[in-house]
Structure formats: structure tokens, C-alpha cells
Design an enzyme around this catalytic site. Sequence first.
Site, mmCIF file in Angstrom:
data_model
loop_
_atom_site.group_PDB
_atom_site.id
_atom_site.type_symbol
_atom_site.label_atom_id
_atom_site.label_comp_id
_atom_site.label_asym_id
_atom_site.label_seq_id
_atom_site.Cartn_x
_atom_site.Cartn_y
_atom_site.Cartn_z
ATOM 1 N NE ARG A 60 41.737 36.492 19.862
ATOM 2 C CZ ARG A 60 42.276 35.352 20.296
ATOM 3 N NH1 ARG A 60 42.778 34.491 19.417
ATOM 4 N NH2 ARG A 60 42.313 35.073 21.581
ATOM 5 C CG ASP A 62 43.872 37.571 10.401
ATOM 6 O OD1 ASP A 62 43.762 37.083 11.533
ATOM 7 O OD2 ASP A 62 43.207 37.181 9.417
ATOM 8 C CE1 TYR A 125 37.467 43.508 10.682
ATOM 9 C CE2 TYR A 125 35.199 42.910 11.185
ATOM 10 C CZ TYR A 125 36.546 42.874 11.494
ATOM 11 O OH TYR A 125 36.967 42.210 12.608
ATOM 12 N NE ARG A 217 43.590 39.223 4.328
ATOM 13 C CZ ARG A 217 44.660 38.584 4.781
ATOM 14 N NH1 ARG A 217 44.758 38.277 6.071
ATOM 15 N NH2 ARG A 217 45.627 38.244 3.958
#
Length: 272
Positions: A60, A62, A125, A217
Site C-alpha cells: 500500500r 500513501d 523503494y 519517508r
Amino acid sequence: MEELAGQEMCTLVLRCAYDGEGFCGFAKQTDPPVRTVQGCLEQALATVFRMPMATVCAGRTDTGVHALDQHLSCSVPRALLEKSSSYTLVKSLNALTDDDIAVLEAGIAANPEFSARFSVEQREYRYRIVFGSVPPLFLRRYAWWVRTPLDVQAMSDAASYLVGEHDFKSFCKAESAVDKNTVRTLHSVDLEWEEHLGERCLVVRVVGNAFLHSQIRTIVGSLVDVGAGRRSPAWMGEVLAARDRTAAGPNAPACGLVFHKVSYPEGSWQAF
């Protein structure tokens, strides 16, 4: 569709990419109804197959986070896929979704128990940073512009503390960590220079088995604190040991983050 009752089911796999800026994240939300990647794709699938579709994703993302290699899986009556092909399904889904989503491939899993989420071997990522006094032009929607100079070597030294199996509770959104296992394994955290459309950016590349809510993040926000001289590289080890979200740096903006790649066992699915 009563005529499909009792028919053999198979697992459909989709590989897609999306620009996350205009979406309220990946996960479908119905209260209130908002624009999400999953919602758009499930609506397109329902239109093609003329039945409700429930999908599972590899990871998932954001609000505002992008993806180049997102995977979805869902159960579909085999009889419906026999009337189509990977090529025609991809073409139909791209016609039914808007320009912010691209369905890249479609296939059938070799094992009906395949899950886009639970069958993943590793996820990657990438986060892009442009720093200095001049803002990026072409990368402004896909990178974090940091106005202060950054010490990349110090950031790399700090990143080394994160490699391996650790409790990453300090790097997880606090409310999502309550009574949850926050131990994860990071295979690598590398900083590399890249150039896109003539603009140079620093890329934080993180590869691991699985990730917590906002983990990447928060890692990037903490690394920038180190690069800007506000913290020492050794501070990253202290943040890990604290197991407290308030010990880490701020969340980096969503725009710079891309869900870059997902790896599955070889031969997990193929075109039909």
C-alpha cells in the site's frame, strides 16, 4: 453471475504503475468515497468482468506516493479469462482507467494461492532528493527540494545503521505500531546519484522484505537531518534503540517516494 457458481477459479495478476499525486493513497476508501488507485482499478475490473472484484496489492502506498512496479492479485473464474487474453485485458483496463494509471502486464498465477502481498520476496523503494539553491523544474513533482547543502557521506554513514534486522518502531507512524510487530529486515540502504531530464538528484534506494507505515519517508527525513548537520551519523543508531517515533526525524514529503520494484519467485505468473 449465477452461471459461474462452482466454476474453477484462478488468480489474476496485474502489474501497474501510477502517478500518486492525484490519489488519496492506494487503498480503497468508501467512507467517505475518495479517489484511490485500488478503487479505480477494481471499478475497471468490475466493468470488464461484469462482477465485483476484490484485489490485494504488493504494498500500500500513501497519498501522493508513486509506483512503477505495483502488483495486484484477485480471484477470477477461469472461464472469464478463457474468453480474453493478456493483451486484450491490458488494453481494456487502460481504456477504463485515467492517464494517472498504466496497467503494464496481466497474467495468471501458476499457483491459485499466489498473493500479490504475501508471495513477495523483496520490495524496493526509491526516494529522490534535489538539494541546493535552485529548485528542480522537471522533477518538482517527483523529488523533495531541500534548500540547504547536504553531506552525502554523512547520510551514507547514517544509513549503514539501518541495514539488517531491527525493530523499526521509531520509524513507523505511531498509531499503526500499537500492539504490532515492528521488526523488519532491510537488505540495503544506498545513496546514489541519478540524472533525469538533465536534472541531477540524490536517490535513496531501500530494499527490504517488508515495510511499516511511513517507514521510508521517516528514514529519508532522518537522513536529511544528518546530511544538513543537525544530527551525527551515530544518532541513527540511537533512534533505532529508542523505539519511539518522536526520536526520529520528520516524514519526508510524499512526492519524492516511488514504489520501484517487487520481486517474486521465478515463474510465479505468466501471460495467458
